[in-house]
Design an enzyme around this catalytic site. Structure first.
Site, PDB file in Angstrom:
ATOM      1  N   HIS A 131      -3.654   1.803  -6.745  1.00  0.00           N
ATOM      2  CA  HIS A 131      -3.699   0.360  -6.999  1.00  0.00           C
ATOM      3  C   HIS A 131      -2.294  -0.202  -7.222  1.00  0.00           C
ATOM      4  O   HIS A 131      -2.067  -0.915  -8.198  1.00  0.00           O
ATOM      5  CB  HIS A 131      -4.551   0.072  -8.245  1.00  0.00           C
ATOM      6  CG  HIS A 131      -5.988   0.469  -8.116  1.00  0.00           C
ATOM      7  ND1 HIS A 131      -6.823   0.645  -9.201  1.00  0.00           N
ATOM      8  CD2 HIS A 131      -6.758   0.705  -7.027  1.00  0.00           C
ATOM      9  CE1 HIS A 131      -8.031   0.973  -8.789  1.00  0.00           C
ATOM     10  NE2 HIS A 131      -8.024   1.027  -7.471  1.00  0.00           N
TER      11      HIS A 131
HETATM   12  C1  FAD Z   1      -7.704   5.803  -1.180  1.00  0.00           C
HETATM   13  C2  FAD Z   1      -7.877   4.470  -1.822  1.00  0.00           C
HETATM   14  C3  FAD Z   1      -8.998   4.220  -2.603  1.00  0.00           C
HETATM   15  C4  FAD Z   1      -9.154   2.977  -3.198  1.00  0.00           C
HETATM   16  N1  FAD Z   1     -10.329   2.702  -3.824  1.00  0.00           N
HETATM   17  C5  FAD Z   1     -10.572   1.435  -4.252  1.00  0.00           C
HETATM   18  C6  FAD Z   1     -11.853   1.065  -4.718  1.00  0.00           C
HETATM   19  O1  FAD Z   1     -12.803   1.843  -4.716  1.00  0.00           O
HETATM   20  N2  FAD Z   1     -12.023  -0.204  -5.162  1.00  0.00           N
HETATM   21  C7  FAD Z   1     -11.004  -1.109  -5.188  1.00  0.00           C
HETATM   22  O2  FAD Z   1     -11.209  -2.230  -5.654  1.00  0.00           O
HETATM   23  N3  FAD Z   1      -9.784  -0.789  -4.721  1.00  0.00           N
HETATM   24  C8  FAD Z   1      -9.561   0.443  -4.214  1.00  0.00           C
HETATM   25  N4  FAD Z   1      -8.355   0.749  -3.665  1.00  0.00           N
HETATM   26  C9  FAD Z   1      -7.298  -0.286  -3.656  1.00  0.00           C
HETATM   27  C10 FAD Z   1      -7.565  -1.433  -2.697  1.00  0.00           C
HETATM   28  O3  FAD Z   1      -8.192  -0.984  -1.529  1.00  0.00           O
HETATM   29  C11 FAD Z   1      -6.239  -2.128  -2.401  1.00  0.00           C
HETATM   30  O4  FAD Z   1      -5.719  -2.658  -3.607  1.00  0.00           O
HETATM   31  C12 FAD Z   1      -6.356  -3.283  -1.413  1.00  0.00           C
HETATM   32  O5  FAD Z   1      -7.021  -2.876  -0.259  1.00  0.00           O
HETATM   33  C13 FAD Z   1      -4.964  -3.785  -1.061  1.00  0.00           C
HETATM   34  O6  FAD Z   1      -5.055  -4.810  -0.116  1.00  0.00           O
HETATM   35  P1  FAD Z   1      -3.754  -5.409   0.556  1.00  0.00           P
HETATM   36  O7  FAD Z   1      -4.213  -6.463   1.480  1.00  0.00           O
HETATM   37  O8  FAD Z   1      -2.785  -5.746  -0.499  1.00  0.00           O
HETATM   38  O9  FAD Z   1      -3.082  -4.202   1.345  1.00  0.00           O
HETATM   39  P2  FAD Z   1      -3.678  -3.251   2.482  1.00  0.00           P
HETATM   40  O10 FAD Z   1      -5.159  -3.266   2.486  1.00  0.00           O
HETATM   41  O11 FAD Z   1      -2.975  -1.956   2.301  1.00  0.00           O
HETATM   42  O12 FAD Z   1      -3.200  -3.942   3.824  1.00  0.00           O
HETATM   43  C14 FAD Z   1      -1.893  -3.905   4.326  1.00  0.00           C
HETATM   44  C15 FAD Z   1      -1.991  -3.813   5.840  1.00  0.00           C
HETATM   45  O13 FAD Z   1      -0.703  -4.067   6.392  1.00  0.00           O
HETATM   46  C16 FAD Z   1      -0.468  -3.147   7.447  1.00  0.00           C
HETATM   47  N5  FAD Z   1       0.985  -3.019   7.578  1.00  0.00           N
HETATM   48  C17 FAD Z   1       1.854  -2.454   6.721  1.00  0.00           C
HETATM   49  N6  FAD Z   1       3.108  -2.522   7.211  1.00  0.00           N
HETATM   50  C18 FAD Z   1       3.020  -3.160   8.388  1.00  0.00           C
HETATM   51  C19 FAD Z   1       3.987  -3.540   9.366  1.00  0.00           C
HETATM   52  N7  FAD Z   1       5.291  -3.275   9.201  1.00  0.00           N
HETATM   53  N8  FAD Z   1       3.544  -4.182  10.480  1.00  0.00           N
HETATM   54  C20 FAD Z   1       2.234  -4.478  10.644  1.00  0.00           C
HETATM   55  N9  FAD Z   1       1.283  -4.119   9.767  1.00  0.00           N
HETATM   56  C21 FAD Z   1       1.681  -3.481   8.645  1.00  0.00           C
HETATM   57  C22 FAD Z   1      -1.145  -1.879   6.950  1.00  0.00           C
HETATM   58  O14 FAD Z   1      -1.360  -0.964   7.993  1.00  0.00           O
HETATM   59  C23 FAD Z   1      -2.414  -2.432   6.334  1.00  0.00           C
HETATM   60  O15 FAD Z   1      -3.436  -2.567   7.283  1.00  0.00           O
HETATM   61  C24 FAD Z   1      -8.155   1.978  -3.055  1.00  0.00           C
HETATM   62  C25 FAD Z   1      -7.037   2.228  -2.270  1.00  0.00           C
HETATM   63  C26 FAD Z   1      -6.898   3.457  -1.644  1.00  0.00           C
HETATM   64  C27 FAD Z   1      -5.694   3.706  -0.776  1.00  0.00           C
END
Ligand code: FAD
Length: 538
Positions: free
Chosen positions: A475
Site C-alpha cells: 500500500h
Molecule cells: C499484491 C497486492 C495486493 C493488494 N491487495 C489489496 C487489497 O486486497 N485491497 C486493497 O484495497 N488494496 C490492495 N492493494 C493495493 C491497491 O491495489 C493499490 O493501492 C491500488 O491499486 C493503487 O492504484 P493506483 O492507481 O495508484 O496504481 P496502480 O494500480 O499500480 O496503477 C498504475 C498503473 O500505471 C502503469 N504504469 C506505471 N508506469 C508507467 C509508465 N511509465 N508508462 C505507462 N504506464 C505506467 C502501471 O503498469 C499500472 O497499470 C494491493 C496491491 C498489491 C500489489
C-alpha cells in the site's frame, strides 16, 4: 497524435478516469499503459491471486533498499503491470479507511477532502450486493460484497475468538464504526475478480472517443512554458513517439512511477535532478518524499483438521476445485487469500484505529527463507491459519528517488521501515493480541498449536520474528502528496504546483496513509478528480 486528455497508467485510478472523462463524447481521451491486456486467466479467478506476483503481469523489479531496522532485508514490492494495474493483481479486499483519516486531510488545508466530502464518491462507484445503509451505494459500476461461495470454519472461529478477546463483532467496517471483527468485503462479481478494468474500463472501451494503448511505456511528460503539453512514449514496437494533449495530462502511474515520471520530466528537487543531468523545470522538493506503507507479519497456527486453504493448494485438489469453479462458480477458487478482518487500537493512537488483523485460512509454515508471496517456492504446509497483524498508521517515512535518468530503470525505494520506535511497538502489541486470539476458546476445536512466532516469550523475541518475516501490504502512498507545505506536490485539486494542465491522480497523492487497504480510496480519489477535471462543482 493529439487528444484532449492523456491519462498515464491504466491502474485503479486510470481506469476510473478513462470511464468518467470519456463519458462525454466531446472529449477525446487517451489511456496509456505500460503493461498488456488482462488476458491471464489467473487474474480473473480470485484464487489465482498467488500466481500473479513474480509473473508477467507484475513489474518484477521493485525492491526496497536494504532495510536497516529490518535486519538489512530488501523487501519485494509487487506492482501490477497490466491493464487494471494493481486492481488486477490485488487481494480484492474493499476497505475505505477511517473517517478521521479524511478529516485529517481536510484539517491539513485540503479543502473538499473531509469524510463528509468524500463519502459520496465512495458510494458513486459502488454496487454493494449485501449492505444497504447510508454508507453504501447500489448504483455504481464496482460490485462489492461478502464472499459467500466458499467459507472455511476457521474464519468464523476467528471472528468469535476476536469477540472473546474484547473486539466488537462488526459486520460493516466501512459503515458507522470501523472497530471490531467481521467478514471482509470484496470486489468480486459472479465469482470473478471485479477489477478497475472489468468494472470501469471495459464498459467504456466501445466509445469512439476513448483510445487505450497497451504495452506503451511513458518516458516523460513534455512541459512547454510551464504547461504540460504532451508525453513521450516507447511503443511495444520500440518506437519512440510524442503524443500531445490540448487540455490536461493526468499522471496515474502509481506511488513509485508517478514521482519517477515527474522527476524524469524535470519536476522535483533541483539538486537531485542536477546530479543526474536532468534540467530542472520546476523545483518541487517533495516529489518522491513522504513514502508510507502498511506492514504485516504472520502469527500462524496448525489446525487439527484439513479445513483451510492449504488443503486446496495441493495439485489434485486444485484440479477438483477448478472443475467446481468452471462448472458452478463455487468452491475454494471463488475467494482470494483473505477471509476475515479485525480493526483495533493500541495505546499509541488513543481513540484511533491503528492496527488491522488480516485473517487467512492459510498456514504459512515457519521457515523464514520461504517467500510467503511466491507460490512457486511456497510449500504445501499442513493445514492451519494465520493472523497478519498490520501496522495502519506508520510514523516511519521514506522516499522514492531516481537511480538514473533512464526511464526504464527502476527507482530507488527507501521506505525506512520500522525506523520509528512506535511502529515496532504497535506491531508487537497487536501481535500479542493476535496470539491471544489464536488461543481463545473459539479456536479450541480447530487449533493444534501456534507455531509462528517460534518464540513469543518476550517483546525482543516477537520483534526478531517481525524483522525476519515482515512484508509490506503493498500500500505505498504519499510520494506526490496533496497540500500546501514545502513537501506538497499537488494542491487540493490534485494539480501539480506551478505547472499548468498537469494533475496527479493515484495513491501517491495521499498526504497520510489511510487506516485500511488502499484500493477503494484510490477509486474514490479518481472519482473526485474526474469531477474536478470536468469542472463540476465539488
Ligand atoms: C499484491 C497486492 C495486493 C493488494 N491487495 C489489496 C487489497 O486486497 N485491497 C486493497 O484495497 N488494496 C490492495 N492493494 C493495493 C491497491 O491495489 C493499490 O493501492 C491500488 O491499486 C493503487 O492504484 P493506483 O492507481 O495508484 O496504481 P496502480 O494500480 O499500480 O496503477 C498504475 C498503473 O500505471 C502503469 N504504469 C506505471 N508506469 C508507467 C509508465 N511509465 N508508462 C505507462 N504506464 C505506467 C502501471 O503498469 C499500472 O497499470 C494491493 C496491491 C498489491 C500489489
Amino acid at each position: 497524435m493529439t487528444y484532449d486528455y492523456i491519462i498515464i497508467g491504466a491502474g485503479s485510478a486510470g481506469c476510473v478516469l478513462a470511464n468518467r472523462l470519456s463519458a462525454d463524447p466531446g472529449n477525446k481521451v487517451l489511456l496509456v499503459e505500460a503493461g498488456g491486456p488482462d488476458k491471464k486467466m489467473e487474474i480473473h479467478i480470485p484464487a489465482g491471486y498467488a500466481k500473479l506476483h513474480h509473473s508477467e503481469v507484475d513489474w518484477g523489479g521493485y525492491w526496497t533498499e536494504p532495510q536497516k531496522h529490518v535486519l538489512n532485508r530488501k523487501i519485494y514490492l509487487p506492482r501490477g503491470k497490466v491493464l487494471g494495474g494493481c486492481s488486477s493483481t490485488n487481494a480484492m479486499a474493499y476497505v475505505r479507511g477511517n473517517k478521521e483519516d479524511y478529516n485529517d486531510w481536510a484539517a491539513m488545508g485540503n479543502r473538499g477532502w473531509s469524510y463528509e466530502d468524500v463519502l459520496p464518491y465512495f458510494k458513486k462507484s459502488e454496487h454493494n450486493k449485501d449492505l444497504h445503509n447510508k454508507y453504501h451505494g447500489q448504483k455504481g459500476e464496482l460490485t462489492v460484497g461478502f464472499a459467500k461461495d466458499f467459507e472455511t470454519p476457521f474464519a468464523g472461529a476467528f471472528i468469535k475468538a476476536c469477540t472473546q478477546c474484547g473486539f466488537t463483532e462488526n459486520n460493516d467496517y466501512n459503515g458507522e464504526q470501523m472497530e471490531g471483527a467481521g467478514p471482509f468485503q470484496f470486489t468480486i462479481k459472479d465469482g470473478k475478480r471485479h477489477s478497475g478494468v472489468t468494472a470501469f474500463l471495459k464498459p467504456a472501451m466501445s466509445r469512439k472517443n476513448l483510445t487505450v494503448l497497451t504495452n506503451t511505456h511513458t518516458k516523460k511528460i513534455i512541459v512547454e512554458n510551464g504547461k504540460a503539453a504532451g508525453i513521450e512514449v516507447m511503443t511495444g514496437k520500440n518506437v519512440s513517439q510524442e503524443i500531445r494533449a490540448t487540455k490536461e495530462i493526468i499522471l496515474s502511474a502509481g506511488s513509485f512511477a508517478s514521482p519517477q515520471l515527474l522527476m524524469l520530466s524535470g519536476i522535483g528537487d533541483r539538486d537531485e535532478l542536477k546530479t543526474l543531468g536532468i534540467p530542472c523545470i520546476q523545483h518541487l522538493p517533495g516529489v518522491g518524499k513522504n513514502l508510507q506503507d502498511h506492514l504485516f507479519y504472520p502469527v500462524s497456527g496448525l489446525a487439527k483438521l484439513p479445513l483451510g486453504q492449504n488443503h486446496h493448494i495441493k495439485p489434485l485438489n486444485q484440479i477438483a476445485d477448478l472443475i467446481n469453479y468452471l462448472a458452478f462458480k463455487k468452491g475454494a477458487m471463488t475467494i482470494g487469500p483473505l477471509e476475515a478482518v479485525a480493526f483495533g487500537s493500541t495505546a499509541q493512537s488513543p481513540g484511533r484505529i491503528d492496527y488491522q488483523f488480516h485473517f487467512t485460512s492459510i498456514q504459512v509454515g515457519n521457515n523464514y527463507d520461504v517467500d510467503f508471496y511466491n507460490l512457486k517456492t511456497f510449500p504445501v504446509n499442513k493445514d492451519g491459519f494465520s493472523i497478519l497483524p498490520t501496522l495502519l498508521r506508520p510514523k516511519s517515512r521514506g522516499y522514492v528517488s531516481l537511480r538514473s535518468n533512464n526511464p526504464f530503470d527502476f527507482p530507488i525505494i527507501q521506505p525506512n521501515f520500522l525506523s520509528e520506535e512506535s511502529d515496532k511497538e504497535v506491531l508487537i502489541v497487536s501481535g500479542k493480541k493476535a496470539i491471544q486470539v489464536v488461543q481463545a476458546p473459539a479456536f479450541d476445536s480447530y487449533r493444534d498449536q501456534l507455531i509462528y512466532p517460534p518464540d513469543s516469550s518476550s517483546d525482543e523475541a516477537i520483534l526478531l520474528h517481525i524483522q525476519k518475516s515482515m512484508e509490506t501490504v503493498y500500500h505505498p502512498v504519499g510520494t506526490c502528496k496533496m497540500g500546501q507545505d514545502e513537501l506538497a506536490v499537488v494542491n487540493h485539486e490534485l494539480r501539480v504546483h506551478n505547472i499548468e494542465n498537469l494533475r496527479v491522480v493515484d495513491a501517491s497523492i495521499m498526504p497520510t496513509i489511510v487506516s485500511g487497504n488502499t484500493n477503494a480510496p484510490v477509486y474514490m480519489i479518481a472519482e473526485k478528480a474526474a469531477d474536478m477535471i470536468l469542472g463540476y462543482d465539488v
